[in-house]
Scaffold this active site. Structure first.
Site, mmCIF file in Angstrom:
data_model
loop_
_atom_site.group_PDB
_atom_site.id
_atom_site.type_symbol
_atom_site.label_atom_id
_atom_site.label_comp_id
_atom_site.label_asym_id
_atom_site.label_seq_id
_atom_site.Cartn_x
_atom_site.Cartn_y
_atom_site.Cartn_z
ATOM 1 C CG HIS A 59 99.070 1.372 83.762
ATOM 2 N ND1 HIS A 59 99.944 2.205 84.438
ATOM 3 C CD2 HIS A 59 98.496 0.590 84.709
ATOM 4 C CE1 HIS A 59 99.902 1.926 85.730
ATOM 5 N NE2 HIS A 59 99.028 0.948 85.914
ATOM 6 C CG HIS A 61 94.925 -1.695 86.462
ATOM 7 N ND1 HIS A 61 95.661 -2.747 85.957
ATOM 8 C CD2 HIS A 61 95.801 -0.902 87.122
ATOM 9 C CE1 HIS A 61 96.933 -2.594 86.315
ATOM 10 N NE2 HIS A 61 97.043 -1.475 87.018
ATOM 11 C CE1 TYR A 147 90.975 12.734 84.991
ATOM 12 C CE2 TYR A 147 93.189 12.289 85.790
ATOM 13 C CZ TYR A 147 92.255 13.165 85.264
ATOM 14 O OH TYR A 147 92.600 14.458 85.000
#
Length: 175
Positions: A59, A61, A147
């Site tokens: 996932h 954000h 990342y």
């Protein structure tokens, strides 16, 4: 079709959680360059600014600010997901529903969004974004996750390199 209530503000800043269909997959980090290409492709056609972002294996954000007269974040996410999906090999499980609709089985169909209300809300969500790899146990220190926009924030003097996060915030992040 279900109508979702989204708080749309032209030129607004939003926090998003976008999740893979298979939470055990690591497609986002395994294909990080393809994800970057997808963001760049969509950004060239439909501008936006990434205030903060973290990409985890399953996932991501993101805090995104839209142009002054634009509130269509759904279009951007639909196109980012599609552009990424086109760039990676097939092979994921697809439900019958996805097969009937000709969809890949990479992403959850929806995403979580929160309209940022003020500077305090923005900072709380930026902190949440940057601390997320530690929260999920991927690293022991925020600075070790590659990342993340955290490194950009450090370079600009907005965080010390050894920033360790904050107490668990009461943020509903759609995870």
């Amino acid at each position: 079709m279900t109508q979702y209530r989204r708080h749309r503000i032209q030129g607004g800043t939003y926090f998003f959680t976008v999740v893979l269909a298979n939470r055990r997959a690591a497609l986002l980090t395994e294909h990080i360059e393809k994800l970057r290409e997808a963001f760049a492709e969509v950004k060239a056609k439909h501008p936006f600014h990434i205030d903060a972002i973290v990409v985890l294996p399953d996932h991501l954000h993101c805090i995104m600010t839209l142009p002054k007269n634009d509130a269509d974040f759904s279009l951007r996410w639909r196109q980012i997901k599609s552009a990424f999906s086109r760039r990676i090999p097939h092979g994921e499980h697809r439900s019958r529903s996805r097969q009937r609709k000709g969809e890949r089985g990479i992403w959850q169909r929806r995403f979580w969004e929160h309209a940022i209300r003020d500077d305090v809300d923005w900072q709380r969500h930026v902190d949440y974004v940057h601390y997320n790899p530690v929260k999920h146990g991927w690293v022991d220190e925020v600075r070790h996750w590659p990342y993340s926009s955290f490194h950009r924030f450090v370079a600009r003097g907005m965080y010390p390199e050894d920033w360790g996060g904050v107490e668990e915030e009461d943020i509903d992040a759609g995870e």
